[in-house]
Write a protein that holds these residues in place. Structure first.
Motif, PDB file in Angstrom:
ATOM      1  N   TRP B  87       0.842  -1.210   0.000  1.00 45.01           N
ATOM      2  CA  TRP B  87       0.000   0.000   0.000  1.00 45.01           C
ATOM      3  C   TRP B  87       0.878   1.262   0.000  1.00 45.01           C
ATOM      4  O   TRP B  87       0.587   2.234  -0.676  1.00 45.01           O
ATOM      5  CB  TRP B  87      -0.904  -0.007   1.241  1.00 45.01           C
ATOM      6  N   VAL B  92      -1.261   4.319  -2.056  1.00 43.22           N
ATOM      7  CA  VAL B  92      -2.703   4.216  -2.279  1.00 43.22           C
ATOM      8  C   VAL B  92      -3.531   5.339  -1.651  1.00 43.22           C
ATOM      9  O   VAL B  92      -4.359   5.923  -2.322  1.00 43.22           O
ATOM     10  CB  VAL B  92      -3.239   2.845  -1.789  1.00 43.22           C
ATOM     11  N   THR B 134      -9.623   5.572  -5.192  1.00 42.28           N
ATOM     12  CA  THR B 134      -8.246   5.055  -5.277  1.00 42.28           C
ATOM     13  C   THR B 134      -8.161   3.647  -5.882  1.00 42.28           C
ATOM     14  O   THR B 134      -7.149   2.974  -5.738  1.00 42.28           O
ATOM     15  CB  THR B 134      -7.589   5.005  -3.875  1.00 42.28           C
ATOM     16  N   ARG B 137      -5.078   2.264  -7.736  1.00 46.43           N
ATOM     17  CA  ARG B 137      -3.889   2.049  -6.914  1.00 46.43           C
ATOM     18  C   ARG B 137      -4.084   0.885  -5.952  1.00 46.43           C
ATOM     19  O   ARG B 137      -3.123   0.193  -5.621  1.00 46.43           O
ATOM     20  CB  ARG B 137      -3.539   3.339  -6.158  1.00 46.43           C
TER      21      ARG B 137
END
Ligand code: FES
Ligand code: FES
Lengths: 782, 148
Positions: B87, B92, B134, B137
Motif C-alpha cells: 500500500w 494508495v 483510489t 492504486r
C-alpha cells in the motif's frame, strides 16, 4: 506547537512584516512570525532540543528535524504533503528529516485556513516557498559568519550548508542556534525551476504509513477522558421541528444517559455509539412537519423548467438551429467519514477535534454555541475522511458544542450515514440547462444561448471556444432544499450540458467531435489538451460495434482538463472500458497528488453520471445510505490513464478541475456507441436500449425487498405485466450474465424469489422480460 | 464474555448484541477500524474473523466469542505487513479513511487466493467503497503484495 505564540516578540514581528511586504507579492502576511531567541531557549529547557523557528510554518531542531506546519485542512487532496514539499525545496531540507504537522485554527498565525474551491496550493504556494527560502538564507548567513567567509561562498544542500570552495559543512541542526540569533532577511530569492528538487516531483501523502496502520487520527477517532457519545434524531422533513417527545424507552437502554432537544431534533447522549444509536431509534417524537411536506423532485424540476422562458433568437445567417434541455440532479457529498465533532468544555476553555474544511469557522461556531471566547477555543484540525465541499459547512460543530454544553460531558457527536446523506446541508443543486445554437452554411456556429436554472445558487459560464457573443443566463427556481458547494460547483452541471451540446452541434455539422472542438478552440492550451487526448486515446482507431468514444474539455481554476471515455453498451447495460484524462495544471507542485485528484474526479464523474442522485419526496431526501446513493466500486472502476501537462506558469486549482468533463465525455461516448443522446442524469437504463424491440421499462417498476439483499432476492412484480413467458436475468455490473431462469408458465403471482447465497457483494442489474417489455432494476448484494 | 482481538483476550461485560465495530472503537479504543455506514454497505469496518474478511458493523460481538479477530492494528506495529508495504509502495491513500477496511479485505483475499487475478480482485474488493476513487492504486497494491 501552540505555545510558541505566547513568546513571540511583537517588535520583531512588525519588522518582519515590513520586510516581507517590500516584496510586493500581495500575500496574506499574518502568518509570518519571526525567529526569536528567547523562545529558542525556552524550548531547549523543556525538551533538551533547541529549535530555530523562523516563522509559524517552520521549526528546525538541533537534531536536524524540520517541522513544517500546514494551516489548511487535509481531506485527501494531499495539501499537507504538497505544501511541505514547497517549503522543503526552498530551504533545501533533507526530505527524510521533514515532519509535517497540522496547525490548529488560528487566523492570527496562518491567515485563512478555509480549505475549498481548490485554493490551498494556489493561495499558499508562494508564502510557503518564502517560509522555506527565509530559513535557507538565514542558515547561509549563520554558516558564513561561523566560517568568517562571504555568504556567496556558501551553498545549501539537503539539510547542510557547504563551503563551495572547501570541504567544510554544517548541518541545519548545527546552525539552528546561531540562525535563531539572526535578523530575518530583507531580500528573499526564490528558486527557479532548474533548481527544484521536490517541487514538481511525485510524492504520495506523507502519512501513508500511519494510515495503513490505522494510526492516523481522523476527527471521528478523537479520544478524550470521560468521553460520551451523542447522536440525533433529525427532523424528518426539510423544515420540521419537534413538538414534543417521549424518551421513556430511550432511557431504558443500557448506556443511555440523557436526551436533549438539539440539532433541530432530539439528541441522545450515551456511553457508546451503539447505545446512542439505539436510543435515537427508541425516541417517540411528535413533529411539526412544517410547510414542505408537498415538496418532491417533480415540483422542483417543474419550478426550474418553468423559468426557462424563451431563448434569444439567433442571427440571420443561421441555417440550422439546435435546441436541447439538460437536467442534472441534486447530489449529497457522502464523504467516507460521516460528519462528526468532539467538544470538551473545561470551564472557560474548550478543546475541539474535528474533520473540517474550515477550522476557523468551527472555532467561531463553537465559541458562539458555548459562550466561550474564540481565543479560548482550541480547534485540532484532524485529518478528514473526504470533504468535497461538505465540510466547509460546520453544522456538526454547532450541534456538538451545544450538546456538550447542555450535557456537561465531553461529547463526540456523530451523524449516522443516513443522517449524513439526508442532512447534507450543502447539496449540489439540481438544475436544468436550456441551450440553443445555430450553424451557418459553412458549418460554423452563428450564436450561442445557455440558460441555467438552479434549485439554489449557480452560474453559467462560457466554454473555452470562440463563440460569437455567447448569451449566458442563470436563475434560481425552488430553493427549499439546502444547497452549497459540491466538487467543481456550477461547472459540475454546466459542463455536462455544454459539452454534450457541443457534441450535438458537431454531429449536426457532420464533423468529428474532437476535430470540431479543435476548430473552435480559443486558446493554445485548450488545443494542446485536445491534441494530447487525440493521441493518447488513439482517437481515430475504430472501436467494435456497441462501443464508443467521447471527448470533453473544460477550462477553470486556472487550468485545463479534458477526458476521453470509452464505453460498451450491451442490451442496455453500460460498461466503462477506459478513461483518459489530460490535465494542464500550469505549475505542477506534486505530480502524485495531481494524478490522485484526477483519478478521484473520474470515479466521481462516472458514479454521479450513472447512478448517484438525491431525490425529494414529501419534503424529505429519499436516499438513506450507500445502498441507494451508490458509488462506483472496484468491479466497475475502469482503466484510468492520467497525463499531466506542466506549462510552468502559475499553479491551477486541482481538486475541482478533474470532475466536470468526465460526465460529458461518458455521455458523448454512449452516443457514439449506440446513438442515444443522454440529456438527463443519472443515466437511465431505459435510455440505453439499443437493438431490442421490446419496450424498456423504467427501473422503478420492479422492486427488490430488501435492497440491498442478502442470501435471497425477493422480487416484487406487482407492477409487471404477466404476459408471455417471463424470464429473469441478472448481470453483474460489467455486463456479464450471471444468473438466468424462466418463470413457471402462466405465472401470475406478484412475488418471485431467487437464491442469491453464492452471489458476491456488489451491484447487479436485474432484468425481467415479458412478452412486450423488459423491466430493469439496479440491485445490490451485501 | 471473552473475546480475542489481535491475539489478546479481553473479558468484557457488554451488550452481546453490540456490533463488534463499536466494541473495537468505543470500548477498546481501537479506532483504526472505521465507521462508514453501519449497515454493511461500505466495508470501512472490515476485520478478519479467523482469516476471513467480515464487516464488523453488522457482526454482533457475541458471534465472535471463540474466534480470533484481527484488526488493522493487529497486522503489524510498524507497517511491515506485506499488504501494508504494498500500500505504501503504491501510495494508495488519498484521505485514507476507507483504507484500513480496504487493506483488511485485501489481506483476506490474499489468504484465500495468494495470486489473485483482476477478476478475483473485483470479486473480493467490491464490498468496499473508496469515495476518493483510489481503486486503480488498490489494484496495483494487491498485485504488488501478491508478488511478495
Ligand atoms: S461501516 Fe460496516 S460496512 Fe459500512
Ligand atoms: S482514500 Fe478516501 S475514501 Fe478511500
Amino acid at each position: 506547537m501552540e505555545n510558541y505564540q505566547n513568546t513571540e516578540s511583537v517588535n520583531t514581528r512588525r519588522n518582519f512584516l515590513l520586510q516581507i511586504s517590500t516584496l510586493g507579492t500581495g500575500l496574506i502576511l499574518s502568518g509570518l512570525i519571526p525567529a526569536n531567541q528567547a523562545l529558542a531557549q525556552l524550548i531547549k529547557e523543556k525538551n533538551e532540543i533547541q529549535s530555530f523557528i523562523p516563522n509559524v510554518w517552520l521549526e528546525v531542531q538541533s537534531d536536524n528535524t524540520v517541522i513544517i506546519t500546514i494551516g489548511q485542512s487535509e481531506l485527501g487532496q494531499g495539501t499537507r504533503t504538497s505544501l511541505a514539499m514547497a517549503v522543503a525545496d526552498e530551504m533545501d531540507a533533507d526530505w527524510a528529516n521533514v515532519k509535517i504537522v497540522q496547525g490548529n485554527a488560528s487566523n492570527a498565525k496562518y491567515g485563512s485556513q478555509s480549505t475549498g474551491g481548490s485554493s490551498s496550493i494556489t493561495g499558499k504556494l508562494t508564502i510557503m516557498r518564502q517560509a522555506g527560502a527565509t530559513a535557507r538564507a538565514m542558515f547561509i548567513t549563520a554558516a558564513a559568519q561561523t566560517w568568517n567567509i562571504a555568504e556567496s561562498a556558501c551553498k545549501a544542500d539537503a539539510g547542510y550548508i557547504l563551503e563551495i570552495a572547501g570541504s567544510r559543512k554544517l548541518s541545519y541542526g548545527d546552525l539552528s542556534t546561531k540562525a535563531a540569533t539572526l535578523p530575518v532577511p530583507t531580500n528573499l530569492t526564490l528558486k527557479t525551476a532548474k533548481d527544484f528538487k521536490y517541487i514538481g516531483s511525485s510524492k504520495p501523502v506523507f502519512d501513508c504509513a500511519d494510515i495503513v496502520m490505522g494510526k492516523t487520527e481522523f476527527g471521528i477517532d478523537a479520544k478524550v477522558t470521560g468521553l460520551k457519545y451523542a447522536m440525533a434524531a433529525f427532523p424528518p422533513t426539510i423544515g420540521a421541528s419537534v413538538k414534543s417527545y417521549d424518551d421513556t424507552d430511550t432511557l431504558k437502554i443500557p448506556g443511555v444517559l440523557k436526551t436533549f432537544k438539539a440539532a433541530g431534533g432530539v439528541a441522545v447522549v450515551a456511553d457508546n455509539t451503539y447505545a446512542a444509536m439505539q436510543g435515537v431509534e427508541a425516541l417517540k417524537i411528535s413533529w411539526n412537519m412544517g410547510s414542505n411536506t408537498g415538496l418532491n423532485s417533480d415540483v422542483i424540476y417543474k419550478s426550474l423548467t418553468d423559468k426557462i422562458g424563451t431563448l434569444d433568437s439567433l442571427p440571420g445567417n443561421t441555417i440550422k438551429t439546435l435546441e436541447a434541455t439538460y437536467q442534472v440532479p441534486f447530489l449529497a457529498h457522502a464523504p467516507m467519514e460521516p460528519m462528526n465533532c468532539t467538544v470538551n468544555i473545561q470551564g472557560t476553555t474548550c478543546e475541539v477535534w474535528v474533520s473540517s474544511q474550515d477550522s476557523q469557522s468551527v472555532q467561531a461556531t463553537v465559541a458562539s454555541a458555548t459562550g466561550i471566547s474564540a481565543a479560548n477555543v482550541t480547534v485540532h484540525s484532524c485529518l478528514s475522511g473526504g470533504g468535497f465541499g461538505r465540510r466547509s459547512n460546520v453544522d456538526y460543530a454547532n450541534y456538538a458544542a451545544s450538546i456538550a454544553k447542555q450535557s456537561g460531558y465531553p461529547i463526540k457527536f456523530l451523524y449516522s450515514r443516513k443522517n449524513d446523506i439526508q442532512r447534507d446541508n450543502s447539496n449540489r443543486p439540481a438544475s436544468v440547462h436550456a441551450l440553443k445554437a445555430g450553424l451557418d452554411t459553412s458549418g460554423k456556429i452563428t450564436g450561442w444561448v445557455h440558460r441555467g436554472i438552479y434549485a439554489g445558487g449557480g452560474s453559467v459560464g462560457s466554454p473555452p471556444y470562440s463563440l460569437p457573443s455567447p448569451k449566458n443566463y442563470q436563475d434560481a427556481g425552488n430553493t427549499t432544499v439546502p444547497t452549497g458547494a459540491w466538487r467543481s460547483v456550477s461547472a459540475s452541471q454546466c459542463v455536462f450540458a455544454i459539452e454534450c451540446f457541443i457534441d450535438e452541434i458537431a454531429l449536426a455539422a457532420a464533423k468529428d467531435p474532437l476535430d470540431f472542438r479543435l476548430g473552435i478552440s480559443n486558446n493554445s492550451r485548450v488545443t494542446a489538451v485536445l491534441n494530447e487526448l487525440k493521441t493518447r486515446s488513439n482517437w481515430t482507431n475504430p472501436l467494435p460495434k456497441g462501443s464508443g468514444r467521447g471527448v470533453s474539455i473544460f477550462s477553470g481554476w486556472g487550468g485545463y482538463c479534458g477526458h476521453v471515455v470509452e464505453v460498451t453498451v450491451n442490451n442496455g447495460i453500460l460498461k466503462v472500458d477506459r478513461a483518459i484524462c489530460v490535465v494542464d495544471v500550469g505549475f505542477a507542485l506534486n505530480l502524485f497528488t495531481i494524478e490522485s485528484q484526477m483519478m478521484g474526479g473520474i470515479i466521481d464523474g462516472l458514479s454521479t453520471a450513472t447512478r448517484a442522485e438525491i431525490t425529494i419526496a414529501a419534503g424529505a431526501v429519499e436516499q438513506t445510505g450507500y445502498g441507494d446513493f451508490q458509488w462506483f466500486r472496484m468491479n466497475e472502476a475502469p482503466k484510468i490513464e492520467v497525463y499531466i501537462i506542466h506549462t510552468g506558469t502559475s499553479p491551477s486549482g486541482v481538486g475541482e478541475l478533474g470532475f466536470p468533463t468526465v460526465t460529458p465525455a461518458l455521455c458523448n461516448a454512449i452516443y457514439n456507441a449506440i446513438g442515444v443522446r443522454i440529456r438527463r442524469l443519472p443515466i437511465s437504463y431505459t435510455e440505453l436500449k439499443s437493438t431490442s424491440v421490446k419496450e424498456e421499462i423504467n427501473r422503478d417498476l420492479i422492486k427488490v425487498n430488501p435492497n440491498p439483499f442478502g442470501n435471497e432476492i425477493n422480487i416484487d412484480l406487482t407492477n409487471v405485466e404477466k404476459l408471455g413467458q417471463l424470464e429473469c436475468k441478472i448481470y453483474d455490473i460489467s455486463g456479464n450474465l450471471i444468473y438466468m431462469s424462466s418463470f413457471p408458465q402462466n405465472f401470475m403471482a406478484n412475488n418471485y424469489s431467487i437464491d442469491s447465497s453464492n452471489f458476491i457483494s456488489g451491484t447487479y442489474i436485474l432484468r425481467i422480460s415479458t412478452a412486450n417489455k423488459h423491466y430493469t432494476a439496479k440491485i445490490q448484494k451485501v | 464474555m471473552i473475546i480475542k482481538i489481535n491475539n489478546k483476550d479481553y473479558d468484557l461485560n457488554i451488550d452481546p448484541n453490540m456490533p463488534l465495530l463499536w466494541v473495537l472503537r468505543d470500548i477498546l479504543g481501537l479506532t483504526g477500524t472505521k465507521y462508514g455506514c453501519g449497515v454493511g454497505d461500505c466495508g470501512s469496518c472490515m476485520v478478519l474473523v479467523d482469516s476471513v474478511a467480515r464487516k464488523s458493523c453488522i457482526l454482533p460481538v457475541s458471534q465472535i466469542v471463540g474466534k480470533s479477530i484481527t484488526t488493522i492494528e493487529g497486522l503489524s506495529s510498524d507497517a511491515s505487513h506485506i499488504v501494508q508495504k504494498a500500500w505504501i509502495e503504491a501510495g494508495v491513500p488519498q484521505c485514507g479513511y476507507c483504507q484500513p477496511g480496504q487493506i483488511m479485505s485485501a489481506v483476506g483475499l490474499l489468504i484465500a487466493i495468494p495470486k489473485p487475478t483482476d477478476d478475483d480482485i473485483n470479486n473480493a474488493m467490491s464490498a468496499n467503497i473508496c469515495r476518493c476513487g483510489t481503486y486503480s492504486r488498490i489494484r496495483a497494491a494487491i498485485h504488488i503484495a501478491a508478488k511478495g
